[in-house]
Write a protein that holds these residues in place. Sequence first.
Motif, PDB file in Angstrom:
ATOM      1  N   THR A   2       0.840  -1.189   0.000  1.00  0.00           N
ATOM      2  CA  THR A   2       0.000   0.000   0.000  1.00  0.00           C
ATOM      3  C   THR A   2       0.876   1.239   0.000  1.00  0.00           C
ATOM      4  O   THR A   2       1.811   1.354   0.789  1.00  0.00           O
ATOM      5  CB  THR A   2      -0.931   0.015   1.228  1.00  0.00           C
ATOM      6  OG1 THR A   2      -1.775  -1.136   1.158  1.00  0.00           O
ATOM      7  CG2 THR A   2      -1.786   1.262   1.264  1.00  0.00           C
ATOM      8  N   SER A   5      -3.737   5.628   1.276  1.00  0.00           N
ATOM      9  CA  SER A   5      -5.141   5.234   1.313  1.00  0.00           C
ATOM     10  C   SER A   5      -5.982   6.422   1.729  1.00  0.00           C
ATOM     11  O   SER A   5      -5.491   7.400   2.283  1.00  0.00           O
ATOM     12  CB  SER A   5      -5.349   4.058   2.272  1.00  0.00           C
ATOM     13  OG  SER A   5      -5.014   4.428   3.584  1.00  0.00           O
ATOM     14  N   ASP A   7     -10.470   7.220   2.749  1.00  0.00           N
ATOM     15  CA  ASP A   7     -11.640   6.514   3.279  1.00  0.00           C
ATOM     16  C   ASP A   7     -12.196   5.515   2.268  1.00  0.00           C
ATOM     17  O   ASP A   7     -12.654   4.445   2.645  1.00  0.00           O
ATOM     18  CB  ASP A   7     -12.746   7.507   3.668  1.00  0.00           C
ATOM     19  CG  ASP A   7     -12.392   8.293   4.913  1.00  0.00           C
ATOM     20  OD1 ASP A   7     -11.487   7.875   5.662  1.00  0.00           O
ATOM     21  OD2 ASP A   7     -13.036   9.347   5.140  1.00  0.00           O
ATOM     22  N   ARG A   8     -12.134   5.854   0.969  1.00  0.00           N
ATOM     23  CA  ARG A   8     -12.738   5.002  -0.052  1.00  0.00           C
ATOM     24  C   ARG A   8     -11.743   4.181  -0.858  1.00  0.00           C
ATOM     25  O   ARG A   8     -12.140   3.215  -1.509  1.00  0.00           O
ATOM     26  CB  ARG A   8     -13.542   5.857  -1.039  1.00  0.00           C
ATOM     27  CG  ARG A   8     -14.706   6.587  -0.444  1.00  0.00           C
ATOM     28  CD  ARG A   8     -15.593   7.229  -1.497  1.00  0.00           C
ATOM     29  NE  ARG A   8     -14.868   8.053  -2.456  1.00  0.00           N
ATOM     30  CZ  ARG A   8     -15.272   8.297  -3.696  1.00  0.00           C
ATOM     31  NH1 ARG A   8     -16.396   7.779  -4.140  1.00  0.00           N
ATOM     32  NH2 ARG A   8     -14.563   9.066  -4.509  1.00  0.00           N
ATOM     33  N   ILE A  10      -7.709   2.425  -1.729  1.00  0.00           N
ATOM     34  CA  ILE A  10      -6.382   1.922  -1.373  1.00  0.00           C
ATOM     35  C   ILE A  10      -5.526   2.094  -2.630  1.00  0.00           C
ATOM     36  O   ILE A  10      -5.886   1.609  -3.708  1.00  0.00           O
ATOM     37  CB  ILE A  10      -6.431   0.433  -0.976  1.00  0.00           C
ATOM     38  CG1 ILE A  10      -7.314   0.244   0.255  1.00  0.00           C
ATOM     39  CG2 ILE A  10      -5.017  -0.099  -0.739  1.00  0.00           C
ATOM     40  CD1 ILE A  10      -7.658  -1.205   0.544  1.00  0.00           C
ATOM     41  N   ARG A  12      -2.114   1.103  -4.255  1.00  0.00           N
ATOM     42  CA  ARG A  12      -1.151   0.032  -4.017  1.00  0.00           C
ATOM     43  C   ARG A  12      -0.416  -0.325  -5.295  1.00  0.00           C
ATOM     44  O   ARG A  12      -0.802   0.082  -6.391  1.00  0.00           O
ATOM     45  CB  ARG A  12      -1.874  -1.195  -3.463  1.00  0.00           C
ATOM     46  CG  ARG A  12      -2.904  -1.784  -4.445  1.00  0.00           C
ATOM     47  CD  ARG A  12      -3.334  -3.157  -3.997  1.00  0.00           C
ATOM     48  NE  ARG A  12      -4.355  -3.758  -4.828  1.00  0.00           N
ATOM     49  CZ  ARG A  12      -4.137  -4.387  -5.979  1.00  0.00           C
ATOM     50  NH1 ARG A  12      -2.936  -4.453  -6.503  1.00  0.00           N
ATOM     51  NH2 ARG A  12      -5.149  -4.954  -6.638  1.00  0.00           N
ATOM     52  N   GLU A  74      -7.608   0.957  -5.907  1.00  0.00           N
ATOM     53  CA  GLU A  74      -8.559  -0.081  -5.512  1.00  0.00           C
ATOM     54  C   GLU A  74      -9.660   0.546  -4.660  1.00  0.00           C
ATOM     55  O   GLU A  74      -9.364   1.265  -3.704  1.00  0.00           O
ATOM     56  CB  GLU A  74      -7.838  -1.164  -4.715  1.00  0.00           C
ATOM     57  CG  GLU A  74      -8.727  -2.307  -4.301  1.00  0.00           C
ATOM     58  CD  GLU A  74      -7.955  -3.384  -3.547  1.00  0.00           C
ATOM     59  OE1 GLU A  74      -8.541  -3.953  -2.603  1.00  0.00           O
ATOM     60  OE2 GLU A  74      -6.793  -3.660  -3.893  1.00  0.00           O
ATOM     61  N   ARG A  76     -12.023   0.513  -1.848  1.00  0.00           N
ATOM     62  CA  ARG A  76     -11.941  -0.214  -0.574  1.00  0.00           C
ATOM     63  C   ARG A  76     -13.138  -1.142  -0.346  1.00  0.00           C
ATOM     64  O   ARG A  76     -12.977  -2.299   0.025  1.00  0.00           O
ATOM     65  CB  ARG A  76     -11.826   0.797   0.573  1.00  0.00           C
ATOM     66  CG  ARG A  76     -11.583   0.167   1.930  1.00  0.00           C
ATOM     67  CD  ARG A  76     -11.490   1.212   3.031  1.00  0.00           C
ATOM     68  NE  ARG A  76     -10.416   2.167   2.858  1.00  0.00           N
ATOM     69  CZ  ARG A  76      -9.151   1.972   3.253  1.00  0.00           C
ATOM     70  NH1 ARG A  76      -8.816   0.831   3.831  1.00  0.00           N
ATOM     71  NH2 ARG A  76      -8.252   2.900   3.075  1.00  0.00           N
ATOM     72  N   ASP A  77     -14.357  -0.671  -0.552  1.00  0.00           N
ATOM     73  CA  ASP A  77     -15.553  -1.455  -0.228  1.00  0.00           C
ATOM     74  C   ASP A  77     -15.783  -2.650  -1.148  1.00  0.00           C
ATOM     75  O   ASP A  77     -16.371  -3.645  -0.735  1.00  0.00           O
ATOM     76  CB  ASP A  77     -16.800  -0.571  -0.248  1.00  0.00           C
ATOM     77  CG  ASP A  77     -16.840   0.403   0.914  1.00  0.00           C
ATOM     78  OD1 ASP A  77     -16.076   0.219   1.890  1.00  0.00           O
ATOM     79  OD2 ASP A  77     -17.640   1.353   0.849  1.00  0.00           O
TER      80      ASP A  77
END
Length: 180
Positions: A2, A5, A7-8, A10, A12, A74, A76-77
């Motif tokens: 990573t 990042s 909140d939403r 990533i 990487r 990416e 996150r959710d």
Amino acid sequence: MTVASTDRLILREWTDAPTDLIRIFEIYSREDVMRWLGGGAGRLLEPEQAAERLATWRQRYAPYHGRYGLWAIEVRDTGKLAGSVLLKPLPGADGHTPTQDIEVGWHLHPDSWGHGYATEAARAVLAREFATGNRQVYAVVTPGNERSMAVCRRLGMTYVGRRSEWYGGTEVETFLLTAE
């Protein structure tokens, strides 16, 4: 690994995993993406070239030890790969030799346009770069790419005109963000 990042998102490293390679192909084989990346249909990726593209990115950015690169965005959710965000030295007039000018950029799949991912990912890598002490970062946009110019404005970047000292003399719309 990573890189940053939100909140939403990533941000990487792209990996050799089949899902990553498929998404690299899905993004960089599209005319509606590649037309803005300098080369258009002549540079569309073939399926077997995704791993080669990843190897090229790794080799190109290895000397920077993680400070600069082209990274996966990416969600996150969902785990969906929206595209790429980049931070790198701009290539000079010869199109290859790195300059001292740093560029932020993004390449998203059209199914991820309009969600704010490019702006959010760019903000994260910009904050990371400004934390190193660098005071300014450019974004360069192919003329006519209104979506990317809108991202630049949302980032608070200042339009500084069309310039041609990078990317082998190709004329680009240029934006600049200076650290506060």
